[in-house]
Design a protein around this motif. Structure first.
Motif, PDB file in Angstrom:
ATOM      1  N   VAL A  55       0.813  -1.215   0.000  1.00 48.13           N
ATOM      2  CA  VAL A  55       0.000   0.000   0.000  1.00 48.13           C
ATOM      3  C   VAL A  55       0.846   1.265   0.000  1.00 48.13           C
ATOM      4  N   SER A  74       3.695  -1.312  -3.792  1.00 49.44           N
ATOM      5  CA  SER A  74       2.833  -0.210  -4.220  1.00 49.44           C
ATOM      6  C   SER A  74       3.421   0.391  -5.490  1.00 49.44           C
ATOM      7  N   ASN A  78      -1.108   3.866  -7.151  1.00 50.82           N
ATOM      8  CA  ASN A  78      -1.701   4.009  -5.819  1.00 50.82           C
ATOM      9  C   ASN A  78      -1.758   5.469  -5.402  1.00 50.82           C
ATOM     10  N   GLY A 126     -11.050   3.689   1.374  1.00 50.82           N
ATOM     11  CA  GLY A 126      -9.652   3.899   1.695  1.00 50.82           C
ATOM     12  C   GLY A 126      -9.322   5.295   2.165  1.00 50.82           C
ATOM     13  N   VAL A 143      -5.421   5.235   2.333  1.00 53.57           N
ATOM     14  CA  VAL A 143      -4.637   4.052   1.998  1.00 53.57           C
ATOM     15  C   VAL A 143      -5.101   3.566   0.633  1.00 53.57           C
ATOM     16  N   SER A 144      -4.140   3.146  -0.195  1.00 51.75           N
ATOM     17  CA  SER A 144      -4.458   2.566  -1.494  1.00 51.75           C
ATOM     18  C   SER A 144      -3.516   1.406  -1.779  1.00 51.75           C
ATOM     19  N   GLN A 148     -10.888  -2.203  -2.022  1.00 51.19           N
ATOM     20  CA  GLN A 148     -11.346  -0.990  -1.356  1.00 51.19           C
ATOM     21  C   GLN A 148     -11.866  -1.182   0.067  1.00 51.19           C
ATOM     22  N   ASP A 151      -8.778  -1.533   2.222  1.00 49.99           N
ATOM     23  CA  ASP A 151      -8.153  -0.215   2.428  1.00 49.99           C
ATOM     24  C   ASP A 151      -8.879   0.530   3.544  1.00 49.99           C
ATOM     25  N   HIS A 152     -10.193   0.560   3.464  1.00 51.89           N
ATOM     26  CA  HIS A 152     -11.020   1.244   4.469  1.00 51.89           C
ATOM     27  C   HIS A 152     -10.797   0.638   5.854  1.00 51.89           C
TER      28      HIS A 152
END
Length: 167
Positions: A55, A74, A78, A126, A143-144, A148, A151-152
């Motif tokens: 990430v 990453s 991203n 995210g 965050v990526s 999804q 990420d969240h």
């Protein structure tokens, strides 16, 4: 990531709108300084490294980037996703996953109904607002690199742990 043809599509494991709104009410910080951004960012890096998550992480307050990290795996893509998701938080004042979920709850998609350029805005999970007691939303943590919802969840977990150290 492409949009799905079905407006009713909900990402696997996605929290409900009510659950997302409850997270936002719960995750309000007493303050947010440059040192707090560093502490939250390094906590996110630690959590991501434990999981070998490829990430990128970004924390901003207002127009200032206070923290950024790109972990192994990453890519520059991203960073583009970070910018698009962050803009959703800045425009709507709430989590990017919540914005997308609200559109889906209405039977449509953010891409089809927001009238915003999908190359500039992405209502994918995210990005989470940094809200401070008495001040409201003052920034975003993003965050990526994972699906999804993951990420969240990573951002929420870090905010929960960080908030526990603030009380």
């Amino acid at each position: 990531m492409t949009t799905t043809p079905s407006a009713a599509y909900t990402p696997p494991g996605a929290p409900t709108v009510d659950e997302l709104e409850a997270q936002e009410r719960r995750l309000v910080l007493p303050r947010f300084t440059h040192d707090d951004a560093w502490a939250l960012g390094t906590l996110l890096v630690e959590l991501a490294r434990e999981r070998r998550a490829p990430v990128a992480i970004d924390i901003r307050r207002g127009g200032q980037q206070l923290f950024h990290a790109a972990l192994p795996g990453s890519t520059p893509d991203n960073d583009a996703w970070i910018d698009r998701k962050r803009r959703v938080v800045e425009r709507y004042g709430c989590a990017s996953l919540l914005v997308g979920s609200r559109f889906r709850a209405k039977g449509t998609t953010f891409e089809d109904s927001s009238r915003l350029d999908p190359d500039v805005y992405a209502a994918h999970g995210g990005a989470f607002p940094i809200a401070v007691e008495g001040a409201g939303v003052i920034g975003a943590v993003v965050v990526s690199g994972l699906p999804q919802v993951k990420d969240h969840e990573l951002v929420v977990e870090a905010l929960e742990r960080f908030l526990a150290t603030q009380e």
